[in-house]
Write a protein that holds these residues in place. Structure first.
Motif, PDB file in Angstrom:
ATOM      1  N   PRO A   1      56.805  29.695 -69.776  1.00 12.72           N
ATOM      2  CA  PRO A   1      57.728  28.939 -68.921  1.00 12.72           C
ATOM      3  C   PRO A   1      57.862  27.484 -69.374  1.00 12.72           C
ATOM      4  CG  PRO A   1      56.129  30.151 -67.586  1.00 12.72           C
ATOM      5  CD  PRO A   1      55.677  30.252 -69.009  1.00 12.72           C
ATOM      6  N   ALA A   2      56.778  26.919 -69.892  1.00 14.00           N
ATOM      7  CA  ALA A   2      56.812  25.535 -70.361  1.00 14.00           C
ATOM      8  C   ALA A   2      57.744  25.396 -71.568  1.00 14.00           C
ATOM      9  CB  ALA A   2      55.402  25.068 -70.722  1.00 14.00           C
ATOM     10  N   ALA A   3      57.757  26.408 -72.454  1.00 18.96           N
ATOM     11  CA  ALA A   3      58.653  26.371 -73.618  1.00 18.96           C
ATOM     12  C   ALA A   3      60.106  26.369 -73.165  1.00 18.96           C
ATOM     13  CB  ALA A   3      58.374  27.565 -74.541  1.00 18.96           C
TER      14      ALA A   3
ATOM     15  N   LEU B   1      52.337  22.532 -79.512  1.00 21.64           N
ATOM     16  CA  LEU B   1      51.486  23.447 -78.753  1.00 21.64           C
ATOM     17  C   LEU B   1      51.669  23.123 -77.278  1.00 21.64           C
ATOM     18  CD1 LEU B   1      49.230  25.579 -78.445  1.00 21.64           C
ATOM     19  CD2 LEU B   1      47.570  23.700 -78.686  1.00 21.64           C
ATOM     20  N   LEU B   2      52.097  24.127 -76.493  1.00 20.19           N
ATOM     21  CA  LEU B   2      52.245  23.927 -75.054  1.00 20.19           C
ATOM     22  C   LEU B   2      50.925  24.227 -74.383  1.00 20.19           C
ATOM     23  CD1 LEU B   2      55.684  25.533 -75.174  1.00 20.19           C
ATOM     24  CD2 LEU B   2      55.277  23.215 -74.336  1.00 20.19           C
ATOM     25  N   SER B   3      50.369  23.221 -73.726  1.00 19.83           N
ATOM     26  CA  SER B   3      49.083  23.430 -73.057  1.00 19.83           C
ATOM     27  C   SER B   3      48.909  22.358 -71.995  1.00 19.83           C
ATOM     28  CB  SER B   3      47.936  23.373 -74.070  1.00 19.83           C
ATOM     29  OG  SER B   3      47.307  22.109 -74.066  1.00 19.83           O
ATOM     30  N   PRO B   4      48.089  22.645 -70.966  1.00 24.13           N
ATOM     31  CA  PRO B   4      47.870  21.631 -69.930  1.00 24.13           C
ATOM     32  C   PRO B   4      47.089  20.421 -70.452  1.00 24.13           C
ATOM     33  CG  PRO B   4      46.776  23.719 -69.369  1.00 24.13           C
ATOM     34  CD  PRO B   4      47.437  23.921 -70.678  1.00 24.13           C
ATOM     35  N   GLN B   5      46.540  20.520 -71.684  1.00 22.60           N
ATOM     36  CA  GLN B   5      45.800  19.396 -72.271  1.00 22.60           C
ATOM     37  C   GLN B   5      46.705  18.420 -73.027  1.00 22.60           C
ATOM     38  OE1 GLN B   5      44.269  22.705 -72.551  1.00 22.60           O
ATOM     39  NE2 GLN B   5      43.315  21.933 -70.704  1.00 22.60           N
TER      40      GLN B   5
ATOM     41  N   ILE C   1      51.855  19.310 -75.948  1.00 25.51           N
ATOM     42  CA  ILE C   1      52.666  18.860 -74.812  1.00 25.51           C
ATOM     43  C   ILE C   1      52.410  19.722 -73.579  1.00 25.51           C
ATOM     44  CG2 ILE C   1      55.042  18.612 -73.961  1.00 25.51           C
ATOM     45  CD1 ILE C   1      55.882  17.756 -76.739  1.00 25.51           C
ATOM     46  N   SER C   2      52.276  19.048 -72.428  1.00 25.51           N
ATOM     47  CA  SER C   2      52.152  19.686 -71.118  1.00 25.51           C
ATOM     48  C   SER C   2      53.417  19.382 -70.332  1.00 25.51           C
ATOM     49  CB  SER C   2      50.935  19.109 -70.385  1.00 25.51           C
ATOM     50  OG  SER C   2      50.991  19.409 -68.995  1.00 25.51           O
ATOM     51  N   ILE C   3      53.847  20.308 -69.475  1.00 28.64           N
ATOM     52  CA  ILE C   3      55.030  19.992 -68.655  1.00 28.64           C
ATOM     53  C   ILE C   3      54.625  19.452 -67.287  1.00 28.64           C
ATOM     54  CG2 ILE C   3      56.561  21.591 -69.840  1.00 28.64           C
ATOM     55  CD1 ILE C   3      56.370  23.345 -67.206  1.00 28.64           C
ATOM     56  N   GLY C   4      53.348  19.249 -67.045  1.00 26.87           N
ATOM     57  CA  GLY C   4      52.945  18.655 -65.774  1.00 26.87           C
ATOM     58  C   GLY C   4      51.505  18.998 -65.450  1.00 26.87           C
ATOM     59  N   ASP C   5      50.959  18.306 -64.461  1.00 26.49           N
ATOM     60  CA  ASP C   5      49.544  18.464 -64.131  1.00 26.49           C
ATOM     61  C   ASP C   5      49.293  19.647 -63.215  1.00 26.49           C
ATOM     62  OD1 ASP C   5      48.898  16.383 -65.772  1.00 26.49           O
ATOM     63  OD2 ASP C   5      48.881  14.891 -64.167  1.00 26.49           O
ATOM     64  N   TYR C   6      49.479  20.828 -63.757  1.00 31.73           N
ATOM     65  CA  TYR C   6      49.170  22.078 -63.082  1.00 31.73           C
ATOM     66  C   TYR C   6      48.991  23.098 -64.193  1.00 31.73           C
ATOM     67  CZ  TYR C   6      54.145  21.711 -63.859  1.00 31.73           C
ATOM     68  OH  TYR C   6      55.356  21.433 -64.437  1.00 31.73           O
ATOM     69  N   VAL C   7      48.329  24.217 -63.878  1.00 37.57           N
ATOM     70  CA  VAL C   7      48.048  25.205 -64.920  1.00 37.57           C
ATOM     71  C   VAL C   7      48.936  26.433 -64.735  1.00 37.57           C
ATOM     72  CG1 VAL C   7      46.302  26.653 -65.999  1.00 37.57           C
ATOM     73  CG2 VAL C   7      45.672  24.395 -65.121  1.00 37.57           C
ATOM     74  N   LEU C   8      49.723  26.737 -65.758  1.00 37.79           N
ATOM     75  CA  LEU C   8      50.526  27.959 -65.779  1.00 37.79           C
ATOM     76  C   LEU C   8      49.682  29.064 -66.396  1.00 37.79           C
ATOM     77  CD1 LEU C   8      53.719  26.322 -67.337  1.00 37.79           C
ATOM     78  CD2 LEU C   8      53.376  26.887 -64.923  1.00 37.79           C
ATOM     79  N   SER C   9      50.096  30.316 -66.222  1.00 37.79           N
ATOM     80  CA  SER C   9      49.329  31.400 -66.832  1.00 37.79           C
ATOM     81  C   SER C   9      49.620  31.530 -68.320  1.00 37.79           C
ATOM     82  CB  SER C   9      49.579  32.713 -66.097  1.00 37.79           C
ATOM     83  OG  SER C   9      50.947  32.888 -65.868  1.00 37.79           O
ATOM     84  N   GLY C  10      50.590  30.782 -68.799  1.00 39.89           N
ATOM     85  CA  GLY C  10      50.875  30.774 -70.227  1.00 39.89           C
ATOM     86  C   GLY C  10      51.901  29.710 -70.546  1.00 39.89           C
ATOM     87  N   GLY C  11      52.086  29.439 -71.835  1.00 37.43           N
ATOM     88  CA  GLY C  11      53.005  28.385 -72.246  1.00 37.43           C
ATOM     89  C   GLY C  11      54.471  28.787 -72.218  1.00 37.43           C
TER      90      GLY C  11
HETATM   91  N1  ADE Z   1      50.252  26.245 -70.315  1.00 38.30           N
HETATM   92  C1  ADE Z   1      49.553  26.353 -69.180  1.00 38.30           C
HETATM   93  N2  ADE Z   1      49.801  25.319 -68.359  1.00 38.30           N
HETATM   94  C2  ADE Z   1      50.698  24.514 -69.008  1.00 38.30           C
HETATM   95  C3  ADE Z   1      51.337  23.293 -68.690  1.00 38.30           C
HETATM   96  N3  ADE Z   1      51.128  22.649 -67.537  1.00 38.30           N
HETATM   97  N4  ADE Z   1      52.177  22.768 -69.598  1.00 38.30           N
HETATM   98  C4  ADE Z   1      52.394  23.381 -70.781  1.00 38.30           C
HETATM   99  N5  ADE Z   1      51.825  24.545 -71.126  1.00 38.30           N
HETATM  100  C5  ADE Z   1      50.980  25.105 -70.256  1.00 38.30           C
END
Ligand code: ADE
Length: 233
Positions: free
Chosen positions: A151-153, A93-97, A139-149
């Protein structure tokens, strides 16, 4: 063969993402396969609803659990949630958490996984039962919030594919890069030896391989100390 299955409400987002360079070559060589799947395909209601309002109130919408569980079970050929996955199956799961993606995490996926299912979050979040009971890695790709997962994928797949044996021109190409030995990469130069008065360091033109090696080690350490001192701790 490493298979990536992306679950997203924007499958078209990925149209051109894997058509270039190393990823394209790895796909064409049959080292990896990448497919983007529309989450709406696993909805059962006539409105094909993938999200709903949050219990407890608050802004935004939350991705519902049912289509995500159905998608993952379908794509992994299982039915009993996380415990029924093959040992080589990773459901991310791609998320900032999530825990932060590093070279080490990418290496682990490249060497151990046979299938990686990537769930792209959207809106304000994803029903927590997905993180608690379905996924193997958040998994998060870094300490910032994207509008969705999404770009992180793409970032995760790129970082993993180039570490799959055979994906780079020579097997050793990834060995000298940033992070592979805990430091950043050394500086690179090419022709011309002088450009607008800026000269390439003399040692690199000298042909003394021992001296060049030493210079590169020193500059890599210097750069790491200056830009990423946390890596040296
Ligand atoms: N979705 C929103 N922000 C994200 C982040 N930093 N990493 C992975 N998925 C995300």
């Amino acid at each position: 063969m490493l298979k990536f299955d992306i679950i997203t409400i924007f499958p078209d987002f990925f149209r051109a993402a894997f058509e270039y360079g190393i990823i394209r070559r790895a796909r064409e060589a049959g080292l990896v396969e990448i497919a983007a799947h529309d989450l709406r395909a696993w909805t059962l209601d006539k409105h094909r609803q993938v999200d709903d309002r949050p219990f407890g109130g608050g802004d935004g919408m939350v991705l519902k659990p049912e289509p995500i569980f159905a998608a993952v079970e379908n794509l992994t050929g299982t039915s009993g949630g996380r415990s029924s996955f093959l040992e080589t199956t990773r459901v991310v799961l791609l998320s900032p958490q999530g825990r932060v993606l590093t070279h080490r995490v990418a290496q682990e996926l490249a060497s151990e996984a046979g299938q990686v299912v990537l769930i792209c979050g959207r809106y304000e979040g994803v029903d927590e039962r997905v993180a608690e009971h379905l996924v193997t890695d958040e998994i998060s790709i870094g300490d910032y919030v994207l509008s969705g997962g999404e770009p992180a994928a793409i970032v995760l797949i790129d970082a993993v594919v180039r570490l799959v044996p055979g994906a780079l021109g020579s097997e050793t190409s990834a060995v000298n890069e940033s992070f592979s030995d805990g430091t950043l990469d050394y500086p690179h130069y090419t022709r011309p030896p002088e450009f607008r008065g800026m000269r390439v360091p003399e040692v690199l033109l000298s042909g003394h391989h021992g001296e060049i090696e030493k210079w590169r080690r020193e500059r890599a350490l210097e750069k790491t100390q200056s830009n990423r001192p946390d890596l040296l701790k």
